[in-house]
Enzyme design. Structure first.
Site, PDB file in Angstrom:
ATOM      1  N   CYS A 161      -2.285  -5.157 -11.772  1.00 38.89           N
ATOM      2  CA  CYS A 161      -3.392  -6.010 -12.231  1.00 38.89           C
ATOM      3  C   CYS A 161      -4.065  -5.403 -13.453  1.00 38.89           C
ATOM      4  O   CYS A 161      -4.471  -6.112 -14.378  1.00 38.89           O
ATOM      5  CB  CYS A 161      -4.424  -6.180 -11.113  1.00 38.89           C
ATOM      6  SG  CYS A 161      -3.774  -7.016  -9.669  1.00 38.89           S
ATOM      7  N   CYS A 177       3.649 -11.150  -9.050  1.00 39.74           N
ATOM      8  CA  CYS A 177       2.659 -11.767  -8.162  1.00 39.74           C
ATOM      9  C   CYS A 177       2.255 -13.150  -8.627  1.00 39.74           C
ATOM     10  O   CYS A 177       1.425 -13.802  -8.003  1.00 39.74           O
ATOM     11  CB  CYS A 177       1.433 -10.871  -8.019  1.00 39.74           C
ATOM     12  SG  CYS A 177       0.720 -10.431  -9.595  1.00 39.74           S
TER      13      CYS A 177
END
Lengths: 177, 623, 138
Positions: free
Chosen positions: C106, C37
């Site tokens: 994340c 990402c």
């Protein structure tokens, strides 16, 4: 019954399995294939033929999409060679590279908040140059040196640059409103 | 207009062999049909020589319907039953329609898509559009003296899946065999490109009555490749009329205009807008319902000031389309203007300013979409002549994705992917023993589900009990050449499968379309059966013809048993054809289709192998 | 449904944003990035003489979940010893923030960031026996 999709993307589009690709030849291979299989060629054919045509045209688009984009092409080629680029799991990048990313991201934030279009465009220029250098290294790693580990690492790095460019694009979009 | 001759005389099949095909531009303000005759595309006019059909439908209490000019003449006198700009409601819910401000209709909150309460009962936008298409179908069949084989119907490139599906349903409801849904700017590019034998990168700037599209296309010999598309499916010439009407309403203190007066003001605004493309000042006399007579005047510079914001709204999508195509304005070789609203001088100036070159406008912006669609329809119907060997590669305008936990969108197919396209995404269960999983399909570019358009919800059941995270559910999105989505889901470790064609949330099922279709033809059962029989016979004939042609070429691909099976099914279909039971024909068609699947697959494999082998030796040698 | 409230809270009011001087006494820095990402995360800890993390700062370029994950981790490590901080796992972060599956990476990034900072501390000041190479493993 599903069509025979055993050929790899390179073979399907008439190319050697290499990172360096002749864009004109790639495009020609894609168009030759689509002109054989596209559903528009079969709009008046049997239902079965229309379905197979859609599957083949989908396959042709997938092959072209993959080989046209250098990052996708590199990842696909590495996969054919048995290497996983670990883009989801590998978070350890060289410190200087990450530092540079931080600086760029910060610069983009500052320019976005200031609505500074020319600065955003300058940053995009820097990032594209850096990307182009990496693509040269990638070609050397994959085609000349067969250094696939280095290839994987370059693909991971290129993903950050891709993201940065997307950030700049959306910042530019914001400044337009 | 003189479109390029696309075939030499004598090249095309004999007239009696040609399949009648038309292109239809189903527009916000008007619609029209075109066809290819003697190698050239031409519009099909009505008995009075008019090509354009106002997209206006009026419903009467007895169920009678007026479409076109008569309906337009009555719009001020019977606003609630006279539906204008219905295209703006296609595949749209009550909340979407509310954005258009006060409209003189009684909307009913139907699931997903609005329904309009008329004197003839509730009508969905699909049904209203079908009335327009039916008039064009009948007009075409009269002009071409025969039943249509099929039609290419155009849609704004920026239409989402619900709007496309609604358009296709409307066409089916009008009794049309939809050969393809074609994006309007792409249709214009076909007409333009073939007419001018153009090469290069073109921007098609299409501002219609209610929608705005910008498409970037690469035209090379024989290939029309859409690089990107963007737009606003709620911006068009209508909005310029609204802006002018509002300006007058405020200036003349016309409080709370009633339905009929709203229409009078809008009609006056439209007239003045159109005249201001040629005149510096224009005015009209309007008599309102309570007898007040007004002279409404506007200068061009006032008009340009009032609508400057609307012109600006076209530029952001234009920039996005260029960015997605990875191009700068200077990379564009030509800008083609499409749609009646592009006649406005200040819009043309804005386009010229953005691209740095004057736009091309030598085509009739009202007709070019239908003409391009007609050329495509002719080719798809199989009337391909030498020189027609071009290929069209289009894209989907908006990303498709799935809702994931937390109300976030997981993008599965990004916008501007060339169609047809398929992409799979893997998901897993988040609870031990979870046996079902709900999937919510959305379309749009935003991160949160709530900000995108909801297309469909379905549930994958029968997931074998496993610990959380062990199941591997592969969800595949397939977008076909019409830009329509179907979704299938499969649990990878056990193979449990579920597949649906994404039916938009507005909820017209296949059965409902079939029911409406039957109702619309006739109430007499025998008429319905006769129509169904005729349809099934036509389909049987084309299937048999297609299989015979395939056998002529590739009979060697079949084993003896397979050939015998195919022959048996063909004979079965011929027998059914001779009888009068349309259901039996349908069953025989399905059986023959199934029996021919392996043959179709092998034929295509052969074609692909042939294409690969045909490549020059040195290309292969370099491998 | 939307992001969980905890994510939104940590995203809208991120704790401990900023940085220490890289060469300040007791400061160690961990820097990681997620290629998939393009998120980058810098996490710094300030360790006192007793081996306790007395403060932590972060700077993250990424989505809401990445910012929330790093914000949460800086809160958690404060007051912990180096060894205690090293036991933080991404699953705990994901559970605390109710992260959706697509955002699990994340939390992995945040775990890797604190590990990288600890490895940097040990390299600079010695003590402990987790070699620097393992910073991104696990």
């Amino acid at each position: 019954m599903t069509p025979d999709f055993s050929r790899d993307h390179f073979e399907l589009l008439g190319l050697a399995v290499r990172f360096a690709v002749d864009a004109a030849r790639l495009e020609r291979g894609y168009r030759d294939l689509q002109s054989q299989v596209h559903p528009d060629r079969f709009a008046a054919a049997t239902e079965a033929e229309r379905r197979v045509a859609m599957q083949w045209a989908t396959r042709a688009n997938e092959a072209y999409r993959t080989l046209r984009d250098p990052i996708e092409r590199a990842r696909y080629l590495l996969q054919l060679r048995g290497y996983d680029t670990e883009e989801e799991s590998n978070t350890s990048m060289p410190a200087d590279f990450l530092m540079q990313q931080m600086e760029w991201r910060e610069a983009v934030d500052v320019a976005r908040d200031a609505g500074d279009v020319s600065e955003l465009e300058r940053l995009r220029g820097d990032i594209r140059r850096s990307r182009d250098e990496m693509l040269v290294m990638l070609e050397r790693a994959l085609d000349a040196d067969a250094n696939f580990v280095a290839g994987c690492s370059l693909v991971r790095k290129l993903r950050f640059l891709e993201k940065l460019e997307a950030e700049i694009d959306s910042a530019l979009e914001l400044t337009e409103h | 207009m003189g479109l390029l001759q696309i075939s030499e005389p004598g090249d095309s099949p004999e007239p009696h062999q040609r399949k009648l095909a038309v292109g239809i531009d189903l527009g916000t303000t008007h619609s029209l049909a075109a066809t290819v005759r003697s190698g050239a595309a031409e519009v099909i006019a009505d008995d009075e020589g008019r090509a354009l059909l106002p997209s206006i439908v009026r419903y009467f209490p007895d169920g009678r319907v007026d479409v076109g000019y008569d309906a337009r003449a009555a719009q001020a006198e019977d606003p609630a039953n006279t539906i204008v700009s219905v295209k703006r409601f296609m595949g749209r819910g009550v909340a979407d329609v509310a954005k258009y401000g006060a409209l003189p209709y009684h909307f009913k909150d139907a699931p997903g898509m609005v329904s309009i309460e008329t004197a003839a009962g509730p009508r969905s936008p699909v049904q209203v559009s079908a009335e327009i298409l039916k008039v064009l179908r009948e007009r075409s069949e009269r002009a071409l003296r025969g039943e249509l084989f099929g039609a290419v119907v155009t849609v704004p490139a920026y239409f989402d899946d619900s709007q496309r599906q609604a358009t296709k349903d409307a066409a089916k409801l009008a009794g049309l065999n939809v050969l393809r849904l074609l994006n309007e700017p792409t249709a214009a590019a076909i007409a333009y490109g073939l007419d001018h034998a153009s090469e290069g990168t073109f921007a098609i700037f299409d501002l219609g009555g209610g929608t705005f599209d910008i498409s970037i296309l690469k035209l090379t010999r024989g290939v029309f490749e859409v690089l990107s598309t963007n737009g606003d499916s709620a911006l068009g010439g209508d909005d310029f009329d609204q802006a002018v009407a509002t300006h007058w309403r405020v200036g003349h203190r016309i409080a709370d205009a009633k339905g009929g007066d709203t229409r009078r003001l809008l009609a006056a605004a439209r007239e003045v807008k159109e005249r201001l493309s040629f005149e510096e000042e224009a005015g009209v006399q309007v008599t309102l319902s309570y007898g007040q007579s007004l002279r409404l005047v506007l200068t061009r510079s006032e008009f340009e000031k009032i609508t400057a914001g609307l012109v600006q709204r076209t530029l952001a999508p234009t920039r996005k389309a260029l960015r997605d195509a990875k191009l700068e304005p200077a990379d564009i070789d030509g800008v083609v203007l499409v749609g009646g609203a592009t006649r406005m001088p200040h819009l043309q100036r804005a386009v010229e300013g953005h691209f740095g070159k004057p736009p091309l406008k030598d085509l009739d912006p009202d007709a070019v979409v239908a003409l391009g669609a007609a050329i495509q329809a002719n080719v798809l119907a199989g009337n391909r002549a030498a020189g027609d060997d071009w290929l069209l590669l289009d894209v989907i305008p908006l990303s498709l994705g799935l809702e994931t936990m937390g109300g976030l969108v997981e993008r599965v197919i990004p916008r501007n992917s060339t169609i047809p396209v398929a992409r799979a995404q893997e998901f897993t269960t988040f609870k031990d023993g979870q046996s079902a999983m709900a999937l919510h399909v959305v379309q749009g570019e935003r991160e949160l589900v709530a900000d995108n358009r909801s297309l469909a919800r379905f549930e994958l059941r029968g997931i074998p009990p496993m610990v959380a995270g062990a199941a591997r559910i592969q969800v595949t999105f397939q977008v076909d050449a019409d830009g329509l989505l179907s979704v299938s889901a499969r649990e990878a470790t056990t193979g449990v499968e579920s597949s649906i064609v994404v039916k938009p949330s507005y909820g017209l099922s296949d059965d409902e379309v079939a029911r409406m279709l039957q109702e619309s033809f006739s109430h007499a059962i025998e008429d319905r059966d006769a129509r169904a029989l005729a349809e099934q016979r036509v389909e049987a004939e084309s299937l048999l013809a297609a299989i015979r042609a395939a056998l002529d070429q590739d009979a060697d691909l079949l084993g003896e048993d397979e050939r015998a099976d195919l022959d048996r099914r063909m004979a079965g279909l011929e027998r059914a054809w001779n009888a009068t039971d349309h259901r039996a024909i349908k069953a025989a068609i399905e059986a023959l289709n199934r029996a021919s699947e392996a043959f179709a697959t092998r034929r295509m494999d052969r074609a692909v192998s042939g294409a690969l082998a045909g490549r020059r030796l040195d290309e292969v040698a370099s491998r | 449904m939307a992001y969980s409230e905890k994510v939104i809270d940590h995203y809208e009011n991120p704790r401990n944003v900023g940085s220490f001087g890289k060469d300040d006494e007791g400061v160690a820095t961990g820097m990681v990035g997620a290629p998939a990402c393009g998120d980058v995360m810098k996490l710094q800890i300030k360790v006192n003489k007793d081996g306790i993390i007395e403060d932590a700062k972060f700077k993250t370029y990424g989505c809401g979940s990445a910012i929330a994950s790093s914000s949460l981790v800086t809160e958690w490590v404060k007051g912990k010893t180096i060894d205690e901080a090293a036991t933080i796992r991404n699953t705990q972060i994901a559970a605390e923030l109710a992260l959706p599956p697509v955002k699990i990476h994340c939390s992995i990034l945040a775990e890797d960031a604190i590990k990288a900072a600890i490895a940097d501390y040990r390299k600079k000041y010695g003590g402990g026996d987790i070699p620097a190479e393992s910073k991104a493993a696990d």
